[in-house]
Scaffold this motif. Structure first.
Motif, short mmCIF file in Angstrom:
data_model
loop_
_atom_site.label_atom_id
_atom_site.label_comp_id
_atom_site.label_asym_id
_atom_site.label_seq_id
_atom_site.Cartn_x
_atom_site.Cartn_y
_atom_site.Cartn_z
N ILE A 141 0.69 -1.20 -0.04
CA ILE A 141 0.15 0.14 0.05
C ILE A 141 0.77 1.15 -0.09
N MET A 142 1.97 1.03 0.81
CA MET A 142 2.83 2.60 0.93
C MET A 142 3.59 2.65 -0.09
N ALA A 143 3.95 1.55 -0.84
CA ALA A 143 4.45 1.65 -2.24
C ALA A 143 3.75 2.53 -3.33
N TYR A 144 2.70 2.08 -3.47
CA TYR A 144 1.55 2.44 -4.24
C TYR A 144 1.37 4.19 -4.05
N GLU A 145 1.25 4.28 -2.71
CA GLU A 145 1.30 5.88 -2.41
C GLU A 145 2.42 6.71 -2.75
N ILE A 146 3.39 6.02 -2.44
CA ILE A 146 4.92 6.75 -2.71
C ILE A 146 5.07 6.99 -4.43
N SER A 147 4.45 5.92 -4.90
CA SER A 147 4.84 5.86 -6.48
C SER A 147 4.16 7.26 -7.13
N LYS A 148 3.18 7.66 -6.49
CA LYS A 148 2.68 8.89 -7.25
C LYS A 148 3.48 9.92 -6.93
N GLN A 149 4.73 10.05 -6.22
CA GLN A 149 5.62 11.25 -6.04
C GLN A 149 6.89 10.96 -7.04
N LEU A 150 6.84 9.98 -7.66
CA LEU A 150 7.94 9.65 -8.65
C LEU A 150 8.03 10.73 -9.90
N ASN A 151 9.19 10.70 -10.54
CA ASN A 151 8.94 11.37 -11.77
C ASN A 151 8.47 10.55 -12.98
N TYR A 152 7.84 11.18 -13.74
CA TYR A 152 7.23 10.37 -15.01
C TYR A 152 7.56 10.86 -16.30
N GLU A 153 7.50 10.18 -17.34
CA GLU A 153 7.72 10.48 -18.69
C GLU A 153 6.82 9.71 -19.47
N PRO A 154 6.47 10.33 -20.57
CA PRO A 154 5.52 9.58 -21.52
C PRO A 154 6.33 8.56 -22.40
N ARG A 155 5.74 7.55 -22.60
CA ARG A 155 6.11 6.31 -23.15
C ARG A 155 5.16 5.77 -24.35
N GLN A 156 5.31 5.53 -25.54
CA GLN A 156 4.45 5.11 -26.45
C GLN A 156 4.25 3.58 -26.45
N VAL A 157 3.10 3.09 -26.45
CA VAL A 157 2.73 1.68 -26.52
C VAL A 157 1.77 1.26 -27.44
N THR A 158 2.05 0.22 -28.07
CA THR A 158 1.26 -0.21 -29.19
C THR A 158 0.41 -1.56 -28.95
N THR A 159 -0.73 -1.22 -28.99
CA THR A 159 -1.77 -2.32 -28.58
C THR A 159 -2.07 -3.36 -29.75
N PRO A 160 -3.05 -4.41 -29.76
CA PRO A 160 -3.60 -4.88 -30.98
C PRO A 160 -4.36 -4.16 -31.90
N LEU A 161 -4.72 -2.96 -31.23
CA LEU A 161 -5.78 -2.25 -32.03
C LEU A 161 -5.34 -0.57 -32.32
N GLY A 162 -4.10 -0.29 -31.65
CA GLY A 162 -3.67 1.09 -31.89
C GLY A 162 -2.56 1.59 -31.14
N GLU A 163 -2.27 2.64 -30.96
CA GLU A 163 -1.16 3.24 -30.18
C GLU A 163 -1.61 4.19 -29.42
N LEU A 164 -0.79 4.44 -28.14
CA LEU A 164 -1.07 5.65 -27.19
C LEU A 164 -0.09 5.73 -26.48
N GLU A 165 -0.13 6.85 -25.61
CA GLU A 165 0.89 7.37 -24.87
C GLU A 165 0.55 7.40 -23.32
N ILE A 166 1.41 6.60 -22.71
CA ILE A 166 1.44 6.42 -21.15
C ILE A 166 2.58 6.98 -20.44
N GLN A 167 2.14 7.65 -19.24
CA GLN A 167 3.29 8.18 -18.48
C GLN A 167 3.66 6.93 -17.65
N LEU A 168 5.17 6.84 -17.80
CA LEU A 168 5.73 5.96 -16.71
C LEU A 168 6.85 6.32 -16.01
N PRO A 169 7.29 5.77 -15.13
CA PRO A 169 8.39 6.23 -14.01
C PRO A 169 9.54 6.62 -14.77
N VAL A 170 10.29 7.55 -14.77
CA VAL A 170 11.81 7.67 -15.39
C VAL A 170 12.63 6.60 -15.14
#
Length: 218
Positions: free
Chosen positions: A44-73
């Protein structure tokens, strides 16, 4: 309370049940349950702390298309104070499963009466320079172990970027000491208790977390 202090049970959630079971003098005799609850609180605490990390956009390809997701640096570095911190650490590692890990052996060496000094005998640390550090110890009583461990980390493994100090129960005095001594730190705890005994144990606390998890020391 300092805005850098985050207390999970300040709002009602499942954390209350975990803390109840860890504090109850009968239920805590079940070592397997105690260790598992420490681990669950780590999740639980790891999840809460994860909100405070730095994030950057990453492109992901699904079977039906592409989208951008924010992931930890980058994943944080997890450093635990042995031995009591191990089940709590495992909970963090279940969430940050690609984290680098470090371990520190720290204990109280009682000298005279109620006086004691913190001794550190073992360190195993990755490079922490400019990384996000989560420093893990279930009980933050005086805060001296945390502060000494942090100083050893900086001297041995480099200066981190963000510092998250994680505990299950802290005393108000210990939390304030940590924040004074580590200005860049934020504190994350399940609960904050007001008192320390003359021997610097948290009241009401929950007892010796290491002994409850693994059995009494000789």
């Amino acid at each position: 309370m300092d805005k850098r202090t985050h207390i999970l049970n300040s709002r009602n959630s499942l954390v209350n049940q975990l803390l109840y079971q860890m504090r109850d003098e009968e239920l805590q005799k079940d070592r397997a349950r105690f260790r598992k609850n420490m681990e669950r609180l780590g999740w639980i605490m790891a999840y809460e702390i994860s909100k405070q990390l730095n994030y950057e956009p990453r492109q992901v390809t699904t079977p039906l298309g592409e989208l951008e997701i924010q992931l930890p640096v980058q994943p944080p570095v997890l450093v635990s104070i042995l031995r009591a911190g191990l089940p709590f650490h495992n909970g963090f590692l279940e969430v940050f499963d690609d984290a680098d890990n470090g371990f520190i052996s720290a204990y109280r060496n009682h000298t005279k009466g109620n006086d004691f000094e913190i001794k550190i005998e073992y360190l195993a640390l990755p490079n922490i320079t400019n990384r996000d550090l989560i420093l893990i110890d279930p009980m933050i009583a005086t805060g001296k172990s945390m502060v000494l461990a942090y100083r050893e980390i900086v001297e041995t493994a480099g200066l981190p970027d963000k510092v998250f100090v994680a505990g299950i129960v802290a005393s108000e005095e210990g939390a304030e000491y940590v924040l004074r001594q580590i200005p860049k730190a934020t504190i994350w705890v399940g609960a904050m208790d007001k008192e320390l005994t003359a021997r610097s144990y948290i009241v009401p606390g929950l007892g010796d977390a290491g002994d409850l998890a693994y059995g009494p020391k000789s």
